[in-house]
Design a protein around this motif. Sequence first.
Motif, PDB file in Angstrom:
ATOM      1  N   ASP A 236       0.823  -1.208   0.000  1.00  0.00           N
ATOM      2  CA  ASP A 236       0.000   0.000   0.000  1.00  0.00           C
ATOM      3  C   ASP A 236       0.857   1.258   0.000  1.00  0.00           C
ATOM      4  O   ASP A 236       0.345   2.369   0.117  1.00  0.00           O
ATOM      5  N   GLN A 237       2.172   1.087  -0.140  1.00  0.00           N
ATOM      6  CA  GLN A 237       3.104   2.192  -0.326  1.00  0.00           C
ATOM      7  C   GLN A 237       4.087   1.809  -1.427  1.00  0.00           C
ATOM      8  O   GLN A 237       4.691   0.736  -1.383  1.00  0.00           O
ATOM      9  N   ILE A 238       4.228   2.671  -2.422  1.00  0.00           N
ATOM     10  CA  ILE A 238       5.148   2.436  -3.538  1.00  0.00           C
ATOM     11  C   ILE A 238       5.920   3.727  -3.795  1.00  0.00           C
ATOM     12  O   ILE A 238       5.324   4.788  -4.010  1.00  0.00           O
ATOM     13  N   VAL A 239       7.227   3.643  -3.754  1.00  0.00           N
ATOM     14  CA  VAL A 239       8.081   4.792  -4.053  1.00  0.00           C
ATOM     15  C   VAL A 239       9.084   4.368  -5.117  1.00  0.00           C
ATOM     16  O   VAL A 239       9.809   3.381  -4.937  1.00  0.00           O
ATOM     17  N   ILE A 249      15.367  13.563 -13.843  1.00  0.00           N
ATOM     18  CA  ILE A 249      15.147  12.781 -12.637  1.00  0.00           C
ATOM     19  C   ILE A 249      13.644  12.688 -12.390  1.00  0.00           C
ATOM     20  O   ILE A 249      12.924  13.690 -12.506  1.00  0.00           O
ATOM     21  N   ALA A 250      13.161  11.495 -12.043  1.00  0.00           N
ATOM     22  CA  ALA A 250      11.720  11.309 -11.811  1.00  0.00           C
ATOM     23  C   ALA A 250      11.497  10.528 -10.538  1.00  0.00           C
ATOM     24  O   ALA A 250      12.240   9.590 -10.231  1.00  0.00           O
ATOM     25  N   ASN A 251      10.496  10.930  -9.770  1.00  0.00           N
ATOM     26  CA  ASN A 251      10.080  10.126  -8.633  1.00  0.00           C
ATOM     27  C   ASN A 251       8.563  10.061  -8.573  1.00  0.00           C
ATOM     28  O   ASN A 251       7.877  11.018  -8.948  1.00  0.00           O
ATOM     29  N   VAL A 252       8.064   8.922  -8.138  1.00  0.00           N
ATOM     30  CA  VAL A 252       6.627   8.669  -8.043  1.00  0.00           C
ATOM     31  C   VAL A 252       6.346   8.007  -6.705  1.00  0.00           C
ATOM     32  O   VAL A 252       7.002   7.019  -6.358  1.00  0.00           O
ATOM     33  N   HIS A 253       5.388   8.552  -5.956  1.00  0.00           N
ATOM     34  CA  HIS A 253       4.990   7.956  -4.685  1.00  0.00           C
ATOM     35  C   HIS A 253       3.480   7.741  -4.707  1.00  0.00           C
ATOM     36  O   HIS A 253       2.706   8.705  -4.844  1.00  0.00           O
ATOM     37  N   TYR A 254       3.066   6.492  -4.590  1.00  0.00           N
ATOM     38  CA  TYR A 254       1.640   6.158  -4.490  1.00  0.00           C
ATOM     39  C   TYR A 254       1.396   5.446  -3.172  1.00  0.00           C
ATOM     40  O   TYR A 254       2.215   4.648  -2.720  1.00  0.00           O
ATOM     41  N   ARG A 255       0.261   5.741  -2.566  1.00  0.00           N
ATOM     42  CA  ARG A 255      -0.122   5.051  -1.343  1.00  0.00           C
ATOM     43  C   ARG A 255      -1.602   4.727  -1.363  1.00  0.00           C
ATOM     44  O   ARG A 255      -2.385   5.369  -2.074  1.00  0.00           O
ATOM     45  N   GLY A 256      -1.982   3.710  -0.583  1.00  0.00           N
ATOM     46  CA  GLY A 256      -3.375   3.303  -0.528  1.00  0.00           C
ATOM     47  C   GLY A 256      -4.218   4.305   0.244  1.00  0.00           C
ATOM     48  O   GLY A 256      -3.719   5.169   0.956  1.00  0.00           O
ATOM     49  N   GLY A 257      -5.537   4.169   0.098  1.00  0.00           N
ATOM     50  CA  GLY A 257      -6.466   5.040   0.808  1.00  0.00           C
ATOM     51  C   GLY A 257      -6.583   6.406   0.167  1.00  0.00           C
ATOM     52  O   GLY A 257      -6.397   6.569  -1.038  1.00  0.00           O
TER      53      GLY A 257
END
Length: 374
Positions: A236-239, A249-257
């Motif tokens: 439920d956490q993806i970085v 440079i790229a960053n992506v942060h997804y989280r549940g809820g």
Amino acid sequence: MAADTKPIGVGIIGFEPGRSWAAVAHMPALKGLPEYQVTAVATTRRESADAAAAAIGLPADRGFTTAAELAACEDVDLVVVTVKVPHHLELVRAAVAAGKHVYCEWPLGNGLAEAREMARLVGEAGVQGVIGLQARCAPAVAYVRDLVASGEIGEVLSSNMFGTGIQWGGWVDRPNTYLLDPANGATLMTIPFGHAVDAMCHCLGEFASLSALTAIRQPLVKQLENGEIWQKHTPDQIVVAGTLRSGAIANVHYRGGTSRGANFAWEINGTKGDLRIEADGGHAQMFDLSLRAGFGRDRTLEPLEVPAQYRWVPETITGLATNVAQVYRQLSDALAGKQATGMGFDVAVERHRLLAVIEEAAAIGGLVGLEAEG
């Protein structure tokens, strides 16, 4: 569409009146596009097939209980697969065996191997295979892609994206308990993250190398209807952080809820300007996207209207149906010989491969390079 041109006959697999993705997104999209006509529907049971046909306004004999029967219908030119991921391969195989074009919702397969198999099937059959990565067809995303390509914001230096999944948090409703088991192929990574990172790569290019971190921070999930506790087995956490092939440079942060703050924000920083896309939810393929920008001497970001040319479908098509209709318009143009869809199963394979690399990077806790698939 010319008066003497026969509409593209569509057979939908997986339609539940009032609640399924086919009902709330595909049907309104197809009804708003004159080049299409829904001619058949298929579900797994006779009762539900009859109910689906009646809801769509089809004769009873156009409600089928197998994909093979639907694909064999002479009035079906295009088979649309809108069911759960584990069934995609068998349904795509049935459509292709009948020589029909196929639009399959994302994720294409339950993993990279299945996606590659489906790409092989449509390639050998010489039919169109279109993947439902609708976020890349959103008007705002199509516009951003052109802004970047034209050099309007200069050289892209970095991209920062944050999003929430709505599901995969601390609660679940009964119809979506299957999302908690990664074996079903419908996870935070494959669905909202997958759609959003596809839009990013579509605009800015693919990753050259990346590192990743995943975690299950809320392993116990309460079912809304009865308070039952379920175990969550998928992150439920993806970085993800990495370097794109352009050097950005790229960053992506997804989280549940969901978040009390931002639920989707994507900022692109360039040498001559900045872009920011926002939405009320992290499903970039579903929610309306707003765009702000600043260029040159601008010190703030101001709303930037998306030109009308990036909306390829009538204004009467709204909400969840908008981006789905944009995909359908790409497909009808391709079938008319105007241009390639840019949404083929090869695109899905590339995106599945990226997700596989992210999972590998998270597992080893190190940097992983990506080479173009040959």
